[in-house]
Every structure is written in C-alpha cells, then in structure tokens.
Write a protein that holds these residues in place. Structure first.
Motif, short mmCIF file in Angstrom:
data_model
loop_
_atom_site.label_atom_id
_atom_site.label_comp_id
_atom_site.label_asym_id
_atom_site.label_seq_id
_atom_site.Cartn_x
_atom_site.Cartn_y
_atom_site.Cartn_z
N THR A 1 0.65 -0.99 -0.48
CA THR A 1 -0.08 0.09 0.08
C THR A 1 1.08 0.84 0.05
O THR A 1 2.27 1.39 0.61
N LYS A 2 0.51 2.58 -0.47
CA LYS A 2 1.23 3.89 -0.53
C LYS A 2 1.33 4.20 0.94
O LYS A 2 2.77 4.42 1.38
N GLU A 3 0.52 3.95 1.87
CA GLU A 3 0.67 3.91 3.41
C GLU A 3 2.17 2.99 4.18
O GLU A 3 2.61 3.33 4.93
N PHE A 4 1.83 2.11 3.38
CA PHE A 4 3.32 1.27 3.89
C PHE A 4 4.85 1.75 3.60
O PHE A 4 5.66 2.29 4.09
N LEU A 5 5.03 2.30 2.04
CA LEU A 5 5.74 2.71 1.87
C LEU A 5 6.43 3.62 1.80
O LEU A 5 7.48 3.81 2.43
N GLN A 6 5.56 4.48 2.02
CA GLN A 6 5.45 5.99 2.44
C GLN A 6 6.19 6.14 4.28
O GLN A 6 7.25 6.28 4.56
N SER A 7 5.43 5.04 4.84
CA SER A 7 6.17 5.06 5.95
C SER A 7 8.04 4.12 6.32
O SER A 7 8.19 4.73 6.99
N LEU A 8 7.95 3.76 5.92
CA LEU A 8 9.21 2.90 5.53
C LEU A 8 10.53 4.06 4.50
O LEU A 8 11.41 4.07 5.45
N ARG A 9 9.54 5.06 4.24
CA ARG A 9 10.00 5.93 3.65
C ARG A 9 10.61 7.20 4.67
O ARG A 9 11.77 7.74 5.00
N THR A 10 9.64 7.69 5.41
CA THR A 10 9.29 8.58 6.69
C THR A 10 10.34 7.85 7.92
O THR A 10 11.28 8.38 7.81
N ALA A 11 10.28 6.78 8.49
CA ALA A 11 11.62 5.54 8.99
C ALA A 11 12.70 6.26 8.86
O ALA A 11 13.96 6.11 9.72
N CYS A 12 13.46 5.27 7.43
CA CYS A 12 14.16 5.02 7.10
C CYS A 12 15.01 6.45 7.09
O CYS A 12 16.21 6.73 7.08
N ASP A 13 14.22 7.77 6.80
CA ASP A 13 14.77 9.35 6.55
C ASP A 13 15.37 9.69 7.59
O ASP A 13 16.53 10.03 8.26
N ALA A 14 14.46 9.24 8.89
CA ALA A 14 15.14 9.66 10.16
C ALA A 14 16.15 8.80 10.77
O ALA A 14 16.41 9.05 11.72
N ALA A 15 15.84 7.69 10.48
CA ALA A 15 17.31 6.86 11.46
C ALA A 15 17.99 6.60 10.47
O ALA A 15 19.25 6.36 11.23
N GLY A 16 17.82 6.86 8.75
CA GLY A 16 19.57 6.67 8.99
C GLY A 16 19.66 5.25 7.98
O GLY A 16 20.83 5.02 7.41
N SER A 17 18.65 5.03 7.50
CA SER A 17 18.36 3.63 6.65
C SER A 17 18.27 4.08 5.55
O SER A 17 17.63 4.65 4.97
N LEU A 18 19.02 3.32 4.63
CA LEU A 18 18.83 2.58 3.13
C LEU A 18 17.16 2.34 2.62
O LEU A 18 17.16 1.18 3.47
N LEU A 19 16.37 3.34 2.17
CA LEU A 19 15.31 2.09 1.70
C LEU A 19 15.58 1.33 -0.01
O LEU A 19 16.12 2.13 -1.03
N VAL A 20 15.76 -0.06 -0.17
CA VAL A 20 15.67 -0.66 -1.63
C VAL A 20 14.50 -0.88 -1.52
O VAL A 20 14.10 -1.92 -1.27
N PHE A 21 14.27 -1.18 -3.31
CA PHE A 21 13.52 -1.03 -4.03
C PHE A 21 13.94 -2.59 -4.67
O PHE A 21 14.65 -2.18 -5.56
N ASP A 22 13.18 -3.46 -4.66
CA ASP A 22 13.14 -4.73 -5.78
C ASP A 22 12.10 -4.70 -6.55
O ASP A 22 11.36 -5.21 -6.43
N GLU A 23 13.15 -4.55 -7.94
CA GLU A 23 11.51 -4.35 -9.27
C GLU A 23 12.17 -4.94 -9.84
O GLU A 23 11.98 -5.36 -11.09
N VAL A 24 13.20 -6.56 -9.55
CA VAL A 24 13.55 -7.38 -10.55
C VAL A 24 12.90 -8.16 -11.76
O VAL A 24 12.45 -7.50 -12.72
N GLN A 25 11.00 -8.02 -10.47
CA GLN A 25 9.78 -8.34 -11.85
C GLN A 25 8.51 -7.79 -11.66
O GLN A 25 8.93 -7.72 -12.63
N CYS A 26 8.90 -7.10 -10.67
CA CYS A 26 7.62 -5.75 -11.16
C CYS A 26 7.93 -4.33 -12.23
O CYS A 26 6.96 -3.92 -12.08
N GLY A 27 9.20 -4.64 -11.87
CA GLY A 27 9.54 -3.21 -13.01
C GLY A 27 9.71 -3.03 -14.34
O GLY A 27 9.20 -3.92 -15.39
#
Length: 461
Positions: free
Chosen positions: A265-291
């Motif tokens: 869901t948009k909410e899920f991925l947006q929450s990951l983005r927000t949390a990663c930005d706050a903690a300094g973690s990287l967000l990796v999208f695997d689009e090997v099959q869906c991209g």
C-alpha cells in the motif's frame, strides 16, 4: 544459416566418443537440427537414415532431450516435461511442432516476446561488432543504457551486473558501505537488514538471507546473519525496528511476484521512507520482477509516490539476455570506491545494446498505456470466466503481473493448461497462478489464455 539464432543444434560428440556412441546405439548417430518454426530439419536418432523424416523419429526428439538432460545436468530444476525449441511473439513451439501460448515469458523476462525484430537487430548488429571487452575499458552501449535508466527513474547512477540476485548482492554491499562511509568515527555502525514475509530476493547467500521461504534457506545455513523478517505491510513493526538505529537497509518489493502477487500500500511504503530518513537507513526497492513496464508504469514505485535510495532491476531488461542493474542516488554512489565491487561480464556491449532496444520500446508512453489496458482486460476476463468457481478466491495484480489465488494447490491447473497449450506459473505457497505474459500480448491471445484456463478448471477438483 550456420549462425541462425532461430536454430538449436545438439552438439556433435567429440571424435574420441564417436566409437562409444556407435557401440551404445548400434548405428551411427545423426545430428539434430530444429528449425526456427519448431519443425525438425534432421533428427538425432539411431533409426536408419531413411526414417529421418518419419513420424516415429519426430515423436522421439523431445523424449531424447529429456533423457539426455538427466544424464548431464545437476538436478536443481523440477522441469515441466516440455522441450521448447523456438518461439515467435507470444508463441513457443516444441520440436514436434506443438504450439504453446506463453504467459510465463521466461518468468517475466521476455517483455517483447520471442524474436522481436528490433531486439534481434540490436543483438546481431552488436555481436558482429563487439560482444565483450570487460569493465577494464569504456564501451558505448553501456554508457547509453545507463543514461536511459537514469533519465527514466529517480536514480543518478547505475551499476551493472548479470542477474537479479547479483543486483541484490550489490545492494547489500552498497548499503553496508554507505553506513561505514557516513559514520566514520563510529566503532559499530548499522549492519542489519529488514525483509518481509513472502519476499524473494535471490538464491546467493546474501540475497537468500533476505528471502523469506525457509525451505530455500535451511539447507544452506548458516547464511548471512542480521536479517529480520517482518510482516509485509506492518507499518508499526517496521517503524519500531528501523528507529533502533541498527538497520543498514530495508529491502522490499513494491509488488511481490514469487511471493504471490501481493501489492504494497502507499501508506506502507511511505512509512518505510519516513522511518528510513529519520534513522539514516537506506530504502531498497526490488523491482526485478515488477519493474520496467510490467505494471503499466515504467517503474512500479511510480504508483506509490515514494522513491527509494536503491532499486534493483533485472529480468526483462535485456529481453532474454542475462543482465542486472542497481540504480542508486548520488548519496549512495559517492560512498562506493574503485574496487568495492565488480563483475567480469556485467554490462558488456552485447547485452547492453539488447537492453537499449528493450528500454526504448517499453518506455514509450503508448506502449505503457497498452500494458495497463491489456492488464485490466485480462483481469476482467479472469474474474468473468473463473470467478464463479468455488476454488477461485481472488484475482489481483497490476498491469500484466496477475495472480489468481486458489484454495487448493495450483499445480493441477497449471499442468492441465500446459497440456492444452498454455504456459503459466505458480507463486506464493503454491496456491497462486502467476500470469506474466510478454508485454506485447494481444487481446485475442488474452482471450485464448483465459478460455484455456476456464476449460481446465475441472482439474482443481
């Protein structure tokens, strides 16, 4: 033509083995050549020469191939009992000439189908000029492909490799290097990873550690430590763990393929983005099959209004030739130095020129629009024709990555459809029919695929 890409020639036995082969079969062996149209030009058989074109000889080719495979290859694949010798568009043919409608496309690889003329021209022209020189030197197709990927995405730079699992291995290394680079004074930096239920990121030890199915991981333990699996879509659990400061990167598929065609869901991925930005973690999208056009958008992340720091792509990129790519932002790229990673074959001129042909065609807005409309038509027909069956629980997906969830194992339906001339796949826990046809499939072919599935629903009982 001796070099025709449309022909498969079984290898001639070395001269030292000719005598053995003659003794084994009692007669001289004859080479097999299977033409582009899937018909037999000559047959590998111990029949007399006069029987070469006979029905019994034709019928034996696929079986002989299957028998020989069992003698020489490591048994890592539970193959369907089908030998595929040629293809055109969305159709495949076995040596005996049986036709199959391809709604598997090499597991979402053959985006342009089989024998696309632009792709074929790109491959043959580049092969005639320069196929490989290694990354010790600059080559033009590699730079041109990278420019196209950067222009069409969030990314600033690209790293090339040979597969989806290699792309995820590189993303793992880049993530840890990023943490060490950005925290040079810290004795301990974040090295952990988050992955999710139903995830699939590859089969090498690093990517396998991020893959949720225990049966894939258990035989090879210990594998890379430091991975925590959370429920796909669980915002609170992910936010809490990311905020611990111990997570180097979060790996997530915007739409899970192998896992069962589940969309975030948009909410899920947006929450990951927000949390990663706050903690300094990287967000990796695997689009090997869906991209790369599979959802009707160039990249699946575009539908969620969320951009990652790293994105891995592979399957459809070179139209059937092996390639992977890691797309990264400048803040990630600047942490990678000479010698941090590499690959002998990655991004060679041949595969990159093939990929340029794919990207140029798929990125056309009208092409992407057609994928969206055909995807809707496909799902609507599936609901109409299959939805009334008691075993069919849901039809889901975006564009031309579609899942039909059943309350029973899907193998019986997949096998029955194959016998009727339709190639489809399973996914999830084996109870999801996965439909990932070439993006060039026609409406008539969609109708044919759904009709075959409908006619074979009895197999579920």
């Amino acid at each position: 033509m001796a070099s025709s890409l449309g022909q498969i020639t079984l290898p001639r036995a070395p001269s030292s083995k000719i005598g053995l082969l003659r003794r084994r079969f009692g007669r001289p062996m004859i080479r097999t050549r299977i033409g582009f149209n899937g018909r037999i030009a000559s047959v590998l058989t111990n029949n007399k020469a006069g029987e070469q074109a006979g029905v019994s000889a034709k019928a034996s080719v696929s079986q002989k191939v299957i028998e020989e495979e069992a003698k020489v290859l490591v048994g890592t694949y539970a193959r369907a009992p089908v030998v595929l010798s040629s293809g055109k568009g969305c159709k495949l043919f076995d040596p005996e000439g049986k036709e199959y409608l391809d709604c598997a496309s090499g597991i979402a690889v053959n985006a342009l189908g089989h024998g696309d003329p632009d792709w074929l021209q790109a491959v043959t022209e580049q092969a005639a000029v320069l196929a490989h020189v290694s990354n010790v030197y600059y080559t033009i197709p590699q730079i041109e492909l990278a420019k196209r990927l950067v222009a069409s995405s969030f990314a600033d730079r690209v790293f090339f490799c040979n597969s989806g699992t290699e792309a995820n291995e590189a993303a793992i290394k880049f993530s840890r290097k990023f943490q060490r680079f950005t925290h040079p004074e810290d004795k301990e930096v974040a090295t952990g990873f988050i992955a999710f239920t139903n995830s699939f990121h590859g089969r090498t030890l690093g990517a396998l550690a991020l893959t949720s199915k225990e049966q894939y991981r258990t035989p090879f333990e210990p594998i890379m430590p430091g991975v925590t699996f959370l429920e796909y879509g669980n915002i609170q659990a992910a936010t809490d763990l990311i905020s611990s400061g111990k997570i180097a990167a979060v790996f997530v598929e915007p739409i899970q393929g192998e896992g069962g065609i589940y969309s975030a869901t948009k909410e899920f991925l947006q929450s990951l983005r927000t949390a990663c930005d706050a903690a300094g973690s990287l967000l990796v999208f695997d689009e090997v099959q869906c991209g790369l056009g599979r959802t009707g958008l160039m990249w699946a992340y575009e539908a969620f209004n969320v951009t990652p720091d790293i994105m891995t792509v592979a399957k459809p990129l070179a139209g059937g030739l092996p390639i992977g790519a890691v797309l990264v932002t400048e803040k990630v790229a600047e942490t990678i130095n000479y010698g941090d990673h590499g690959s002998t074959f990655a991004g060679n001129p041949l595969v990159c020129n093939a990929a340029i042909a794919v990207v140029d065609k798929v990125s056309n807005p009208s092409f992407l629009s057609s994928v969206s409309s055909k995807g809707r038509y496909f799902k609507d027909l599936l609901v109409k024709k299959l939805g009334g069956n008691s075993h069919v629980k849901e039809v889901r997906g975006e564009g031309l990555i579609i899942g039909v969830e059943l309350d029973v194992p899907a193998n019986s339906l997949v096998n029955a459809c194959r016998d009727s001339g339709l190639l489809i796949l399973t996914a999830g826990k084996g109870n999801v029919v996965r439909i990932v046809p070439p993006l060039v499939i026609s409406e008539e072919e969609i109708e044919r695929a759904v009709e075959i599935m409908s006619q074979n629903l009895y197999a579920l009982d």
